[in-house]
Motif scaffolding. Structure first.
Motif, PDB file in Angstrom:
ATOM      1  N   CYS A  23       3.707  51.808  74.156  1.00 53.31           N
ATOM      2  CA  CYS A  23       2.824  52.377  73.135  1.00 53.31           C
ATOM      3  C   CYS A  23       2.204  51.280  72.275  1.00 53.31           C
TER       4      CYS A  23
ATOM      5  N   SER B 142       2.377  53.659  82.772  1.00 54.88           N
ATOM      6  CA  SER B 142       1.364  53.500  81.726  1.00 54.88           C
ATOM      7  C   SER B 142       0.163  54.392  81.981  1.00 54.88           C
TER       8      SER B 142
ATOM      9  N   HIS C  84      -1.852  60.747  76.404  1.00 51.30           N
ATOM     10  CA  HIS C  84      -2.423  60.417  75.099  1.00 51.30           C
ATOM     11  C   HIS C  84      -3.852  60.951  74.976  1.00 51.30           C
ATOM     12  N   ARG C  85      -4.619  60.853  76.042  1.00 48.66           N
ATOM     13  CA  ARG C  85      -6.015  61.304  76.008  1.00 48.66           C
ATOM     14  C   ARG C  85      -6.141  62.819  75.902  1.00 48.66           C
TER      15      ARG C  85
ATOM     16  N   LEU D 200      -0.897  53.598  71.910  1.00 54.72           N
ATOM     17  CA  LEU D 200      -0.568  55.007  72.086  1.00 54.72           C
ATOM     18  C   LEU D 200       0.328  55.479  70.947  1.00 54.72           C
TER      19      LEU D 200
ATOM     20  N   LEU E  94       2.623  58.137  71.402  1.00 55.42           N
ATOM     21  CA  LEU E  94       3.640  59.029  71.955  1.00 55.42           C
ATOM     22  C   LEU E  94       5.025  58.802  71.364  1.00 55.42           C
TER      23      LEU E  94
ATOM     24  N   VAL F 146      -1.112  57.111  79.319  1.00 55.95           N
ATOM     25  CA  VAL F 146      -2.486  57.082  78.794  1.00 55.95           C
ATOM     26  C   VAL F 146      -3.159  58.433  79.014  1.00 55.95           C
TER      27      VAL F 146
END
Length: 315
Positions: free
Chosen positions: A118, A173, A180-181, A123, A125, A177
């Motif tokens: 992160c 990763s 996260h998006r 990020l 998370l 990602v």
């Protein structure tokens, strides 16, 4: 993969079992900070039912590729189908009931690994405290994320493959990602490694560790290195809530968990969460939840009751 030895779980002051890996006690025995297992391989051992439990210092991602699963996240039930993901931060009480023959993957990663990734990719998370359900669309990004689970599982099993560790991190990763998006945690799709986001992430982690002591916002602000007013402005801008609301929400969540999953008295729960007396705790709970702790427990545990136990974050 290396063999794992079954062991009993640990337990905290509640009656909720604490596992590192379900069924294998509370000691992390894997050599990697990541553990990947298929749903079929794991759930045959438990008759397709993972009973209610929680983890400390572990974040889990369940990807259901085929079949069906009923998930209970802090008492909130939901039935999911193929293409859906379940995100389970540490300390969230969760239970999985799979339809026999279901397929997919369960990723379990340590927070040491999660914090590092992160920080590297901006990020949020690792600051998440609420579970979520996401859906992998059939667009290019969704197909790429699904393929990453397949590739990660295959690479994970190749214990002696060259550059195995970096490739595992790369595949993981990509999945993180994508998550996260989708805006997880809520409101973080556009946040990154700016100072405000870092302060919010640290504040969330500190609340997770210290909420039962009921420190004031000023206590947290001092340790983060900002004024209480500045911390409140950051939280309001990025989370849409006041700094104090985040503390109260975490206390309410823990109270709900104990009322659902433990037989402890309301007085004992009140004391464990740092309230001066049960009456104050009852007033606090009713103001935020809309019902008294006694009524909440009765409704939550009533056979066939609808979900009065809180709202699960998710899409």
């Amino acid at each position: 993969m290396e063999p794992l030895t079954p062991a009993p779980p640990a337990r905290d002051h509640t009656a909720i079992p604490i596992y590192k890996l379900y069924g294998y006690g509370n000691v992390w025995t894997a050599s990697d900070p990541l553990y990947c297992e298929t749903i079929a391989a794991q759930e045959r051992l438990h008759n397709w039912h993972v009973a209610a439990h929680k983890h400390t210092d572990l974040f889990q991602v369940l990807f259901l590729e085929s079949g069906e699963v009923t998930v209970l996240l802090d008492g909130q039930a939901r039935t999911l189908g193929p293409g859906q993901l379940v995100l389970v931060p540490q300390r969230v009480v969760h239970e999985f009931i799979f339809r026999p023959g279901s397929g997919g993957y369960i990723l379990t990663l340590t927070y040491a690994l999660l914090h590092g990734l992160c920080a590297r990719f901006g990020l949020a998370l690792s600051a998440a405290t609420d579970p979520a359900v996401l859906t992998l669309d059939t667009d290019e990004s969704g197909r790429h994320a699904a393929l990453s689970f397949h590739q990660l599982d295959r690479e994970y099993r190749g214990l002696h493959s060259p550059q195995r560790g970096p490739l595992l991190e790369s595949l993981l990763s990509g999945i993180l990602v994508w998550i996260h998006r989708q805006g997880y945690p809520a409101g973080t799709a556009a946040t990154g490694a700016d100072p405000g986001s870092q302060h919010l992430a640290r504040y969330a982690r500190m609340i997770e560790e210290h909420h039962a002591r009921q420190h004031r916002v000023a206590w947290y602000a001092q340790r983060i290195g900002v004024t209480p007013a500045h911390l409140n402005a950051i939280v309001q801008a990025l989370a849409g809530k006041s700094a104090l609301e985040l503390i109260h929400e975490r206390l309410l969540l823990e109270a709900r968990r104990e009322l659902i999953y433990t037989p402890r008295t309301i007085g004992a729960i009140s004391d464990s969460l740092g309230f001066a007396d049960p009456g104050y705790f009852t007033r606090f709970f009713k103001r935020l939840a809309g019902v008294s702790p006694k009524d909440f427990r009765r409704r939550a545990l009533a056979p066939g009751a609808d979900q009065a136990t809180g709202q699960t974050t998710g899409s």
